[in-house]
Design a protein around this motif. Structure first.
Motif, mmCIF file in Angstrom:
data_model
loop_
_atom_site.group_PDB
_atom_site.id
_atom_site.type_symbol
_atom_site.label_atom_id
_atom_site.label_comp_id
_atom_site.label_asym_id
_atom_site.label_seq_id
_atom_site.Cartn_x
_atom_site.Cartn_y
_atom_site.Cartn_z
ATOM 1 N N ASP A 163 18.893 19.080 141.722
ATOM 2 C CA ASP A 163 19.619 18.329 140.922
ATOM 3 C C ASP A 163 19.387 17.008 141.331
ATOM 4 O OD1 ASP A 163 21.314 16.759 139.318
ATOM 5 O OD2 ASP A 163 23.296 18.394 140.271
ATOM 6 N N ALA A 164 18.262 16.906 140.473
ATOM 7 C CA ALA A 164 17.818 15.405 140.093
ATOM 8 C C ALA A 164 18.932 13.799 139.579
ATOM 9 C CB ALA A 164 16.484 15.058 139.222
ATOM 10 N N ALA A 165 19.763 14.289 138.702
ATOM 11 C CA ALA A 165 20.296 13.087 138.376
ATOM 12 C C ALA A 165 21.902 13.611 139.520
ATOM 13 C CB ALA A 165 21.109 14.215 137.508
ATOM 14 N N LEU A 166 21.884 14.286 140.446
ATOM 15 C CA LEU A 166 23.321 14.320 141.419
ATOM 16 C C LEU A 166 22.209 13.630 142.948
ATOM 17 C CD1 LEU A 166 24.917 14.827 142.971
ATOM 18 C CD2 LEU A 166 24.570 17.689 143.479
ATOM 19 N N LYS A 167 20.997 13.942 142.959
ATOM 20 C CA LYS A 167 20.372 12.595 144.175
ATOM 21 C C LYS A 167 20.214 11.746 143.672
ATOM 22 C CE LYS A 167 16.750 15.939 145.563
ATOM 23 N NZ LYS A 167 15.542 17.035 145.378
ATOM 24 N N GLU A 168 19.870 11.226 142.234
ATOM 25 C CA GLU A 168 20.243 9.790 142.367
ATOM 26 C C GLU A 168 21.628 9.307 142.368
ATOM 27 O OE1 GLU A 168 19.685 5.718 139.957
ATOM 28 O OE2 GLU A 168 18.143 7.931 140.832
ATOM 29 N N ARG A 169 22.907 9.921 142.027
ATOM 30 C CA ARG A 169 23.959 9.494 142.229
ATOM 31 C C ARG A 169 24.208 8.775 143.566
ATOM 32 N NH1 ARG A 169 29.085 11.862 142.164
ATOM 33 N NH2 ARG A 169 28.216 14.407 141.688
ATOM 34 N N LEU A 170 23.855 10.204 144.101
ATOM 35 C CA LEU A 170 24.102 9.308 146.226
ATOM 36 C C LEU A 170 22.840 8.966 146.447
ATOM 37 C CD1 LEU A 170 25.200 13.430 146.667
ATOM 38 C CD2 LEU A 170 26.450 11.562 145.833
#
Length: 278
Positions: free
Chosen positions: A178-185
């Protein structure tokens, strides 16, 4: 000494993720009858391991160091891959809540509860200190989000960024694809003026988690006006922990992080005190 293993999911009546952990271990000094009402600061210890395991080299030996300096200490066996986020942050929040809820039992100063994390555990500690108010955490535990905020965070050679200097394995284990989750974390992007103060250290030539992670986090704290202290030691392998014979890699210069950290914490009020003191 009071040594217990607490099943946090059972305590809070929550369903454990399949294959998950969420166990808290206590290291509590026995009360001294000659000092009734004495309160101790608390330290929650989060070992590293790339979210693939929880390193024993960065848990109990660290807890015992803080125990010897007057702290009530706790270690968290948190969930790792294949269990994904948000289980890890939920478990850290449960641990913080448990320590505060049981402050009277442990003789703990509920206003001085800190978290320390190493490597990927440093990422979890950074999440605890910066995104404790994630919606899913408060919803699961049914308490105000502010209840989960540490009073200080100690980040030891931490995984921080999912960007160019990322420790990709940690983010893959935590977030999957999940690229979006990596960015968010990517926690350096989540610092706000409400983030808790932090003590950060790393080694300049860390070959696993680049020291730029610590520099990025310090810059984010500076930008948001959050108190912090940063130390980059000239040299040292990844995973030094307390850098003694016990942990397998002796590094005398790096050993100084612990007394420096204790001084920083003491200056922030983390000290033994009588409960009658204001």
């Amino acid at each position: 000494m009071l040594a217990e293993k607490i099943d946090l999911y059972k305590y809070y009546g929550l369903k454990r993720p399949e294959g998950g952990a969420g166990y808290l271990y206590t290291y509590i000094p026995s009360p001294m009858p000659c000092y009734p009402g004495r309160l101790r600061p608390a330290m929650l210890v989060l070992g590293g391991g790339g979210y693939a395991y929880v390193s024993e080299r960065e848990t109990e030996c660290v807890a015992l160091q803080f125990l010897a300096k007057g702290f009530c200490a706790f270690t968290l066996d948190y969930s790792v891959a294949p269990v994904r986020y948000p289980a890890q942050l939920n478990e850290a929040a449960m641990a913080m809540a448990y320590v505060r809820e049981n402050a009277e039992k442990f003789g703990t100063d509920a206003a001085h509860v800190a978290v320390i994390g190493f490597s990927a555990g440093g990422h979890l500690a950074a999440m605890a200190g910066n995104i404790w108010n994630e919606e899913n955490v408060a919803e699961k535990l049914g308490k105000p989000a502010s209840f989960f905020r540490p009073d200080a965070a100690v980040l030891c050679y931490p995984v921080i960024s999912s960007g160019e200097k990322s420790h990709g394995g940690s983010f893959n284990n935590l977030c999957g694809d999940d690229a979006a989750l990596k960015e968010r974390l990517s926690v350096e992007k989540r610092v706000t003026p409400e983030s808790c103060p932090a003590f950060i250290w790393a080694t300049a030539d860390d070959g696993a988690v680049p020291s730029e992670n610590s520099l990025l986090m310090a810059a984010a704290y500076k930008k948001q006006g959050v108190p912090f202290e940063l130390h980059i030691f000239e040299s040292g392998v990844h995973g030094l922990s307390v850098a003694t014979e016990e942990t397998g890699n002796v590094n005398i210069p790096v050993q100084q992080w612990l007394p420096m950290c204790l001084t920083w914490l003491k200056n922030r009020g983390f000290a033994l005190r009588d409960e009658k003191q204001s």
